[in-house]
Design a protein around this motif. Sequence first.
Motif, PDB file in Angstrom:
ATOM      1  N   THR A  50      80.540 -20.548   3.169  1.00  0.00           N
ATOM      2  CA  THR A  50      79.807 -20.606   4.438  1.00  0.00           C
ATOM      3  C   THR A  50      79.875 -22.008   5.029  1.00  0.00           C
ATOM      4  N   LYS A  58      72.215 -22.136   7.866  1.00  0.00           N
ATOM      5  CA  LYS A  58      72.821 -20.913   8.381  1.00  0.00           C
ATOM      6  C   LYS A  58      72.133 -19.719   7.757  1.00  0.00           C
ATOM      7  N   ARG A  59      71.586 -18.867   8.616  1.00  0.00           N
ATOM      8  CA  ARG A  59      70.880 -17.674   8.155  1.00  0.00           C
ATOM      9  C   ARG A  59      71.604 -16.423   8.628  1.00  0.00           C
ATOM     10  N   GLY A  74      78.103 -17.783  -4.560  1.00  0.00           N
ATOM     11  CA  GLY A  74      76.889 -17.541  -3.800  1.00  0.00           C
ATOM     12  C   GLY A  74      76.099 -18.787  -3.479  1.00  0.00           C
ATOM     13  N   SER A  75      76.658 -19.962  -3.794  1.00  0.00           N
ATOM     14  CA  SER A  75      75.923 -21.211  -3.569  1.00  0.00           C
ATOM     15  C   SER A  75      76.015 -21.698  -2.123  1.00  0.00           C
ATOM     16  N   GLY A  76      76.941 -21.128  -1.338  1.00  0.00           N
ATOM     17  CA  GLY A  76      77.073 -21.525   0.063  1.00  0.00           C
ATOM     18  C   GLY A  76      78.340 -22.296   0.380  1.00  0.00           C
ATOM     19  N   PHE A 132      68.631 -13.901   5.062  1.00  0.00           N
ATOM     20  CA  PHE A 132      69.193 -14.622   3.923  1.00  0.00           C
ATOM     21  C   PHE A 132      69.686 -15.975   4.405  1.00  0.00           C
ATOM     22  N   THR A 133      69.249 -17.035   3.741  1.00  0.00           N
ATOM     23  CA  THR A 133      69.678 -18.386   4.093  1.00  0.00           C
ATOM     24  C   THR A 133      70.812 -18.802   3.169  1.00  0.00           C
ATOM     25  N   ALA A 134      72.033 -18.862   3.730  1.00  0.00           N
ATOM     26  CA  ALA A 134      73.217 -19.196   2.933  1.00  0.00           C
ATOM     27  C   ALA A 134      73.375 -20.699   2.769  1.00  0.00           C
ATOM     28  N   ASN A 172      71.114 -24.359   3.539  1.00  0.00           N
ATOM     29  CA  ASN A 172      69.719 -24.721   3.807  1.00  0.00           C
ATOM     30  C   ASN A 172      69.550 -26.237   3.918  1.00  0.00           C
ATOM     31  N   ARG A 196      72.227 -22.493  -4.257  1.00  0.00           N
ATOM     32  CA  ARG A 196      71.461 -21.645  -3.339  1.00  0.00           C
ATOM     33  C   ARG A 196      71.362 -22.261  -1.944  1.00  0.00           C
ATOM     34  N   GLY A 197      72.473 -22.810  -1.499  1.00  0.00           N
ATOM     35  CA  GLY A 197      72.550 -23.331  -0.148  1.00  0.00           C
ATOM     36  C   GLY A 197      72.057 -24.747   0.036  1.00  0.00           C
TER      37      GLY A 197
END
Length: 249
Positions: free
Chosen positions: A74, A19-20, A69-71, A46-48, A50, A228-229
């Motif tokens: 999302t 998801k970007r 903020g790691s995803g 920004f790629t939430a 990956n 980081r996603g």
Amino acid sequence: MPRISDDQDPMIVFEDVSKRFKLRHARSLKRTVMDAVQRRTIAEEFTAVNGLSFEVRPGEAVALMGKNGSGKSTTLKLLSGVLRPSDGWIRVRGRIAGLLEVGAGFHPELTGRENIYMNASILGMTKKETDERFDQIVEFSELAGFIDTEVKRYSSGMYARLGFSVAIHTELDVLLVDEVLSVGDAEFQAKCNTKLKELKEQGKTMFIVSHSAAQLKKLCDRGIVLERGRKVHDGSLDEALKIIAPKKK
């Protein structure tokens, strides 16, 4: 595309999901015009999430973990259908109920009573089903004295009480919970945890985001850790907790 059909199939499948988002920076009108004329990029991508892949079997209670903020959120929004993936695909079997944000699905100008019916409808319940469960929802929320008050006058704790109560009284197959149980008093949190354990014993599938290791140990055996996603761990909850909060030497 794969077909999810029988009781042995996964309840949830994520296959290479990303998801970007476009991030637009606040700029002056003059700078925005100059960037446009000179064809300079005025937004970053920004790629939430990956390339995320995993499966959840019926009756599993899975902890979704990671730093801010790691995803995590999302991922839950993708799972609930609030967001659509930029790449990959998602399959879910059964009815999902969730509490992803305090006040999500509520209209501030409507009363608690009206919001129960609206929120229950969003979660797939008929009016008849909601009528049958209405008293249980109100009793569990402990908001009988405020049920005909506009929810814009509710505190964040009251929002969480009502939202959680509606979610757990639906005919659900998969329950999503995103940290909102940290809102409210300790007595109500304990009440919610007891209800979650009951749902686990009933064989419901659960996906839980929480920073409370004690809560996760009571409910989950498996942990998925995001960084980081990206998925960096999928397995033992104890190992997941060590990754999130390694012991100091």
